[in-house]
Each structure stands twice: as structure tokens, then as C-alpha cells.
Design an enzyme around this catalytic site. Structure first.
Site, PDB file in Angstrom:
ATOM      1  N   SER A  48      28.526  16.997  14.328  1.00  0.00           N
ATOM      2  CA  SER A  48      27.928  15.849  14.828  1.00  0.00           C
ATOM      3  C   SER A  48      27.125  14.666  14.017  1.00  0.00           C
ATOM      4  O   SER A  48      26.347  15.358  13.568  1.00  0.00           O
ATOM      5  CB  SER A  48      28.208  15.918  16.079  1.00  0.00           C
ATOM      6  OG  SER A  48      29.208  16.254  16.347  1.00  0.00           O
ATOM      7  N   CYS A  50      24.843  12.451  12.932  1.00  0.00           N
ATOM      8  CA  CYS A  50      23.053  12.247  13.569  1.00  0.00           C
ATOM      9  C   CYS A  50      22.319  11.619  11.940  1.00  0.00           C
ATOM     10  O   CYS A  50      21.971  12.515  11.149  1.00  0.00           O
ATOM     11  CB  CYS A  50      21.871  13.857  13.737  1.00  0.00           C
ATOM     12  SG  CYS A  50      20.424  13.565  13.969  1.00  0.00           S
ATOM     13  N   GLU A  88      28.253   9.937  16.275  1.00  0.00           N
ATOM     14  CA  GLU A  88      26.473   9.245  16.229  1.00  0.00           C
ATOM     15  C   GLU A  88      26.017   9.283  18.360  1.00  0.00           C
ATOM     16  O   GLU A  88      27.314   9.079  18.450  1.00  0.00           O
ATOM     17  CB  GLU A  88      26.468   8.353  15.699  1.00  0.00           C
ATOM     18  CG  GLU A  88      25.136   7.540  15.452  1.00  0.00           C
ATOM     19  CD  GLU A  88      23.821   8.995  14.311  1.00  0.00           C
ATOM     20  OE1 GLU A  88      24.732   9.585  14.431  1.00  0.00           O
ATOM     21  OE2 GLU A  88      22.821   8.386  14.826  1.00  0.00           O
ATOM     22  N   ASP A 122      27.848  12.663  27.438  1.00  0.00           N
ATOM     23  CA  ASP A 122      28.569  13.657  26.294  1.00  0.00           C
ATOM     24  C   ASP A 122      29.705  12.623  26.379  1.00  0.00           C
ATOM     25  O   ASP A 122      30.586  13.068  26.321  1.00  0.00           O
ATOM     26  CB  ASP A 122      28.882  14.716  26.131  1.00  0.00           C
ATOM     27  CG  ASP A 122      28.601  15.245  24.934  1.00  0.00           C
ATOM     28  OD1 ASP A 122      29.101  14.763  24.313  1.00  0.00           O
ATOM     29  OD2 ASP A 122      28.413  16.549  25.378  1.00  0.00           O
ATOM     30  N   ARG A 124      32.167  13.378  23.389  1.00  0.00           N
ATOM     31  CA  ARG A 124      32.008  13.525  22.073  1.00  0.00           C
ATOM     32  C   ARG A 124      33.217  13.745  22.070  1.00  0.00           C
ATOM     33  O   ARG A 124      33.645  14.160  23.551  1.00  0.00           O
ATOM     34  CB  ARG A 124      31.213  14.615  21.681  1.00  0.00           C
ATOM     35  CG  ARG A 124      29.889  14.479  21.097  1.00  0.00           C
ATOM     36  CD  ARG A 124      29.126  15.651  20.640  1.00  0.00           C
ATOM     37  NE  ARG A 124      28.677  16.268  21.559  1.00  0.00           N
ATOM     38  CZ  ARG A 124      27.743  17.328  22.034  1.00  0.00           C
ATOM     39  NH1 ARG A 124      27.426  17.164  20.240  1.00  0.00           N
ATOM     40  NH2 ARG A 124      27.667  18.274  22.668  1.00  0.00           N
ATOM     41  N   LYS A 150      31.458  23.202  23.388  1.00  0.00           N
ATOM     42  CA  LYS A 150      32.312  23.241  22.662  1.00  0.00           C
ATOM     43  C   LYS A 150      33.529  24.370  22.322  1.00  0.00           C
ATOM     44  O   LYS A 150      34.587  24.455  21.477  1.00  0.00           O
ATOM     45  CB  LYS A 150      31.491  23.580  21.482  1.00  0.00           C
ATOM     46  CG  LYS A 150      30.578  21.878  20.921  1.00  0.00           C
ATOM     47  CD  LYS A 150      30.081  22.481  19.375  1.00  0.00           C
ATOM     48  CE  LYS A 150      28.923  21.219  19.448  1.00  0.00           C
ATOM     49  NZ  LYS A 150      28.447  21.250  18.217  1.00  0.00           N
TER      50      LYS A 150
END
Ligand SMILES: [Zn+2]
Length: 169
Positions: A48, A50, A88, A122, A124, A150
């Protein structure tokens, strides 16, 4: 997930093929080396964005080192894929990241710091990574990660994860 454009890119760790995808809202990138279509056990890193690490060379997180290691492991094997997602601040955005930092400096974990700052631990979403792997016909992946979440998420989205390799040279 629509394929928008592709190019070869020379890096410190060899030449990778970059494919830019767009899902109607966000761009995402597949960055790969070697033959991956219909291949099994393809090394795969889902990474991801950063801003602090990749733009400003921050030494407060490991994102930059992790990317370098992933590229080197893929170069060594001659084959593998990195999927770059625009997420981000663990999907909360850069504003959330900045608001979480004072709490982190008080000793909280990153997850706690986001929560105390009023964001999700989180946020994501890895479904875009699954769509990209399907679009590129990757048969199964060996994930470069230390994060079981993940692996589970990609599994739930129909990706066969044949193994896990920790991010170490
Ligand atoms: Zn970082």
C-alpha cells in the site's frame, strides 16, 4: 478493473513490467517480472502507498525497505509480482495518518492510534489485488508477507495462496 497502459521500467533491481489498472475510482498498479500468466507459486507482494516512506524517505516505518526487499526477492527468482494499492494510512487516507502520529508517539500501536484518532484500525481493501491477479491469469501465489490477514483476504476473494514467504533477503 480495466487495464489502462503498460510499460517496462528499469529499477535498481532489474527491469519490471508496469501495468496500470483503474477500477472506476482508483488506480492500482501491477509491477511484475518474468512469466506470470497461468503460473503457479508466483511470488506476490501486496503493497500500500506510503507517502512518508516513498516520497520523504521516512525512517519511522519499514515500507521503503519492504519494497526494496520484495523487488530483490523477485529479481532473484526471476519472476514475481508486486501489487501497489492507493491506500494511504491503512486505507484511511494521509490526513488520518497525520492525526494518528501523536498517539503513536505516546506508545500506541498504529491500529490503536487510528482508532483513538477517530478512524478505522485498518480500512484497507485488498479486493483490487485479487481482481488484478485474476486479470493477469496468475494461477497461484506465494505471498511475500508477515501479515496473515492479507493471505486470508486474498483467499476469500478467490485467489489460491500456495504459500507464504517472509520478507527477508
Ligand atoms: Zn510507511
Amino acid at each position: 478493473m480495466v487495464k489502462m497502459a503498460e510499460v517496462d521500467l528499469k529499477t535498481k533491481y532489474g527491469t519490471f513490467r508496469e501495468v496500470l489498472f483503474y477500477d472506476g475510482q482508483k488506480e492500482a498498479i501491477a509491477f511484475y517480472m518474468g512469466d506470470i500468466s497461468e503460473q503457479k507459486d508466483v511470488l506476490c507482494r501486496v503493497h500500500s502507498s506510503c507517502i512518508h516512506a516513498h516520497i520523504f524517505n521516512s525512517i519511522e516505518c519499514e515500507c521503503r525497505e519492504e519494497m526494496a526487499i520484495a523487488q530483490q526477492l523477485i529479481q532473484k527468482e526471476g519472476r514475481g509480482i508486486i501489487i501497489w494499492l492507493e491506500q494511504e494510512g491503512k486505507g484511511n487516507g494521509h490526513y488520518a495518518l497525520l492525526k494518528s502520529i501523536p498517539f503513536k508517539r505516546e506508545g500506541m500501536s498504529q491500529a490503536e492510534a487510528y482508532e483513538v484518532a477517530g478512524f478505522q484500525k485498518d480500512a484497507r481493501d485488498f479486493s483490487a489485488a485479487a481482481k488484478i491477479l485474476k486479470a493477469l491469469n496468475v494461477a497461484s501465489i506465494k505471498m511475500l508477507t508477515n501479515n496473515q490477514k492479507k493471505v486470508d483476504t486474498l483467499n476469500q476473494h478467490g485467489i489460491e495462496v500456495s504459500g507464504i514467504k517472509s520478507l527477508e533477503l
